[in-house]
Every structure is written in C-alpha cells, then in structure tokens.
Design a protein around this motif. Structure first.
Motif, PDB file in Angstrom:
ATOM      1  N   GLN A   6       0.812  -1.602   0.147  1.00  0.00           N
ATOM      2  CA  GLN A   6       0.048  -0.003   0.144  1.00  0.00           C
ATOM      3  C   GLN A   6       0.747   1.341   0.033  1.00  0.00           C
ATOM      4  N   VAL A   7       0.894   1.844  -1.099  1.00  0.00           N
ATOM      5  CA  VAL A   7       1.718   3.034  -1.204  1.00  0.00           C
ATOM      6  C   VAL A   7       0.841   4.454  -1.604  1.00  0.00           C
ATOM      7  N   PRO A   8       0.957   5.497  -0.825  1.00  0.00           N
ATOM      8  CA  PRO A   8       0.362   6.592  -1.321  1.00  0.00           C
ATOM      9  C   PRO A   8       0.733   7.038  -2.721  1.00  0.00           C
ATOM     10  N   GLN A   9      -0.371   7.336  -3.508  1.00  0.00           N
ATOM     11  CA  GLN A   9       0.004   7.618  -4.882  1.00  0.00           C
ATOM     12  C   GLN A   9       0.913   9.071  -5.002  1.00  0.00           C
ATOM     13  N   LEU A  10       0.420   9.827  -3.906  1.00  0.00           N
ATOM     14  CA  LEU A  10       1.140  11.039  -3.913  1.00  0.00           C
ATOM     15  C   LEU A  10       2.415  11.172  -3.584  1.00  0.00           C
ATOM     16  N   SER A  45       3.909  11.094  -7.125  1.00  0.00           N
ATOM     17  CA  SER A  45       3.796  12.191  -8.183  1.00  0.00           C
ATOM     18  C   SER A  45       4.620  13.414  -7.465  1.00  0.00           C
ATOM     19  N   LYS A  46       4.912  13.492  -6.299  1.00  0.00           N
ATOM     20  CA  LYS A  46       5.490  14.459  -5.460  1.00  0.00           C
ATOM     21  C   LYS A  46       6.948  14.181  -5.079  1.00  0.00           C
ATOM     22  N   TYR A  47       7.520  13.105  -5.344  1.00  0.00           N
ATOM     23  CA  TYR A  47       8.783  12.713  -4.949  1.00  0.00           C
ATOM     24  C   TYR A  47       9.971  13.542  -5.382  1.00  0.00           C
ATOM     25  N   LYS A  48       9.624  13.909  -6.625  1.00  0.00           N
ATOM     26  CA  LYS A  48      10.603  14.978  -7.408  1.00  0.00           C
ATOM     27  C   LYS A  48      10.600  16.113  -6.433  1.00  0.00           C
ATOM     28  N   LYS A  49       9.742  16.714  -6.483  1.00  0.00           N
ATOM     29  CA  LYS A  49       9.404  18.132  -5.753  1.00  0.00           C
ATOM     30  C   LYS A  49      10.169  18.034  -4.324  1.00  0.00           C
ATOM     31  N   LEU A  50       9.898  16.826  -3.608  1.00  0.00           N
ATOM     32  CA  LEU A  50      10.543  16.758  -2.402  1.00  0.00           C
ATOM     33  C   LEU A  50      12.298  16.522  -2.446  1.00  0.00           C
ATOM     34  N   GLN A  51      12.601  16.638  -3.568  1.00  0.00           N
ATOM     35  CA  GLN A  51      14.038  16.289  -3.770  1.00  0.00           C
ATOM     36  C   GLN A  51      14.666  14.966  -3.704  1.00  0.00           C
ATOM     37  N   LEU A  52      13.787  13.884  -3.789  1.00  0.00           N
ATOM     38  CA  LEU A  52      14.349  12.577  -3.754  1.00  0.00           C
ATOM     39  C   LEU A  52      14.708  12.175  -5.026  1.00  0.00           C
ATOM     40  N   ASN A  53      15.431  11.202  -5.331  1.00  0.00           N
ATOM     41  CA  ASN A  53      15.773  10.623  -6.471  1.00  0.00           C
ATOM     42  C   ASN A  53      15.150   9.277  -6.574  1.00  0.00           C
ATOM     43  N   GLU A  54      15.162   8.386  -7.527  1.00  0.00           N
ATOM     44  CA  GLU A  54      14.893   6.957  -7.725  1.00  0.00           C
ATOM     45  C   GLU A  54      15.114   6.193  -6.682  1.00  0.00           C
ATOM     46  N   VAL A  55      16.481   6.095  -6.588  1.00  0.00           N
ATOM     47  CA  VAL A  55      17.128   5.200  -5.463  1.00  0.00           C
ATOM     48  C   VAL A  55      16.427   5.505  -4.197  1.00  0.00           C
ATOM     49  N   GLU A  56      16.408   6.805  -3.749  1.00  0.00           N
ATOM     50  CA  GLU A  56      16.125   7.175  -2.499  1.00  0.00           C
ATOM     51  C   GLU A  56      14.616   6.762  -2.288  1.00  0.00           C
ATOM     52  N   LEU A  57      13.925   6.900  -3.404  1.00  0.00           N
ATOM     53  CA  LEU A  57      12.324   6.739  -3.206  1.00  0.00           C
ATOM     54  C   LEU A  57      12.315   4.891  -3.157  1.00  0.00           C
ATOM     55  N   MET A  58      13.171   4.330  -3.865  1.00  0.00           N
ATOM     56  CA  MET A  58      13.169   2.896  -3.770  1.00  0.00           C
ATOM     57  C   MET A  58      13.452   2.200  -2.462  1.00  0.00           C
ATOM     58  N   VAL A  59      14.415   2.875  -1.762  1.00  0.00           N
ATOM     59  CA  VAL A  59      14.619   2.532  -0.347  1.00  0.00           C
ATOM     60  C   VAL A  59      13.490   2.913   0.777  1.00  0.00           C
ATOM     61  N   ILE A  60      12.833   3.932   0.156  1.00  0.00           N
ATOM     62  CA  ILE A  60      11.535   4.210   1.215  1.00  0.00           C
ATOM     63  C   ILE A  60      10.377   3.162   0.849  1.00  0.00           C
ATOM     64  N   LEU A  61      10.225   2.690  -0.363  1.00  0.00           N
ATOM     65  CA  LEU A  61       9.345   1.767  -0.527  1.00  0.00           C
ATOM     66  C   LEU A  61       9.929   0.453   0.140  1.00  0.00           C
ATOM     67  N   GLN A  62      10.999   0.179  -0.130  1.00  0.00           N
ATOM     68  CA  GLN A  62      11.390  -1.139   0.560  1.00  0.00           C
ATOM     69  C   GLN A  62      11.142  -0.928   2.039  1.00  0.00           C
ATOM     70  N   ILE A  63      11.234  -0.045   2.807  1.00  0.00           N
ATOM     71  CA  ILE A  63      10.893   0.288   4.053  1.00  0.00           C
ATOM     72  C   ILE A  63       9.493   0.036   4.298  1.00  0.00           C
ATOM     73  N   LEU A  64       8.577   0.596   3.492  1.00  0.00           N
ATOM     74  CA  LEU A  64       7.282   0.242   3.733  1.00  0.00           C
ATOM     75  C   LEU A  64       6.778  -1.301   3.467  1.00  0.00           C
TER      76      LEU A  64
END
Length: 235
Positions: free
Chosen positions: A17-21, A24-43
């Motif tokens: 279960q991942v929020p769609q936002l 759509s907003k991770y780039k504006k939060l200054q996160l790159n794709e690898v950092e996003l994937m680490v967050i998804l792995q934590i979830l």
C-alpha cells in the motif's frame, strides 16, 4: 511448482500500500529514484511486520550494496525524511522502528503550498480580467487611484471578483458609473451578508420592484421604457 502454488505465493506476499502522492511528488521533495526505492522497501518490510529493516535486508531486494543503502538511510535521516522512534509491544518489549511521519507531513505541506500558489495565480488572473472589464465599461484606462481601489477591494476587503463585477453591472444599470457608487454597493452588500452573485441580483431586483411600486401610474401617453434603479448613495 504448479499454478495454484504460484498463486498462493503471490497472495502470501501481499500487496504494498503506497500513497499515490508519493510517486507524483517525490521529485519536488528532492528525492531521486534510488532514495524513493529505499523508502518503498521500508514500507514493504514494515507491512510484513519488520519495523526496523537493516541496510542488508533493504539492499537484498535492490541493485545497490548494503553500504550504499546505509549511506542513503543516513541522508534521509539527516533530511528528516525518515526518523527512528521507539515503540513498545503488547508484551512490554521495547523496539525501534522507522517512521515516515515527517515524509507524509512534507507532502501535505507541499500540497498546501501548491494550493496557495494556485489560488494566488487565479486571483491575479481574475484581477487582471476585472481591470479589462472595468476599462471596457468606463471606456478608458483606469487611473492609478482607481486601480488601487480595485486592488483594495480584492486584497483588503476580500471581495469576491464576481461580486465586484456584479456591483459594476448594478452601477451600469443605475447609470452611475463611478467608483464611489460601486464602493457603496459593495459596502451595503457586505453589511447585509451578501456573498454570492445570485444574492446580489435578487436584492437589486427587489429594490427595482419597490421603485416600480413607488412610481406614479401614468397611462395618458406612452413613454420610452426605462429601467428603475436604486440609489445606493442614499443608503
């Protein structure tokens, strides 16, 4: 492994279960794709009951090493994207876990900022349109004082641009096209709690109906039809 076992394996793994936002907003939060994937792995690990996965566990599902994963976790922690908090189980056992509360709060704040910017852009556009409408009705450019008055109605008095437009229309109908008259209309409408164009239109129509009743009946000679108006300055 037959198809039934494959299906059961799929079901046992569950769905993430991942929020769609977040997508759509991770780039504006200054996160790159690898950092996003680490967050998804934590979830993913947390939804499986592993609250505090190690860099080794996180990197095992990724194409980066555990040391790279640890470096990313450190960066996310320093940027207050993730936090480490303590919890207590039902049995009273204390444990540590990753918290993404700061991340969700940042997304909410980003939405607020975007909404404010959108409303400001809309307000600027409406104000620009109002200038054009006023200049069209007055048949000339607005003077600096008139322009400041129009801005004051919107910014200080917080008048709805559509209400201002309705007041302009009322002044045109009354054949009293000046800012003092329009300002009086807006003042009376605000005092009487009128906040919509329909309310303003209804009140103006009531005034005109009353004016018709007050006019004497003359049937001797046909005359040119006129629209009665209400003199707002006499309020």
């Amino acid at each position: 492994m037959n198809e039934n076992k494959l299906l059961m394996t799929w079901i046992d793994e569950g769905n993430l279960q991942v929020p769609q936002l977040l997508f759509s907003k991770y780039k504006k939060l200054q996160l790159n794709e690898v950092e996003l994937m680490v967050i998804l792995q934590i979830l993913s690990f947390q939804q499986k009951g592993i609250r505090f996965p190690t860099p080794e566990q996180l990197s095992s599902n990724m194409t980066i090493s555990s040391s790279e994963c640890a470096s990313i976790l450190r960066k996310l922690f320093q940027q207050n994207i993730i936090q480490i908090e303590e919890g207590t189980s039902i049995e009273g056992i204390r444990f540590e876990q990753y918290s993404l509360q700061s991340l969700w709060e940042r997304i909410v704040e980003l939405l607020r900022t975007e909404k404010k910017a959108e409303e400001k852009d809309k307000s600027v556009q409406l104000e620009s349109n109002l200038y054009s409408i006023f200049e069209q009705e007055f048949g000339r450019p607005l003077s600096p004082i008139e322009g400041e008055t129009l801005t004051m109605w919107i910014d200080q008095d917080e008048q709805d641009p559509m209400i201002i437009k309705a007041a302009l229309r009322e002044a045109v109908i009354s054949n009293k096209l000046n800012f003092r008259y329009i300002d009086r209309i807006l003042f009376e409408w605000k005092k009487n709690g009128i906040t919509t164009v329909d309310q303003a239109r209804n009140q103006s129509e009531q005034f005109r109906q009353q004016t018709r009743k007050d006019q004497p009946n003359t049937t001797s000679q046909p005359s040119k039809k006129t629209v009665p108006f209400y003199n707002w300055l006499e309020q």
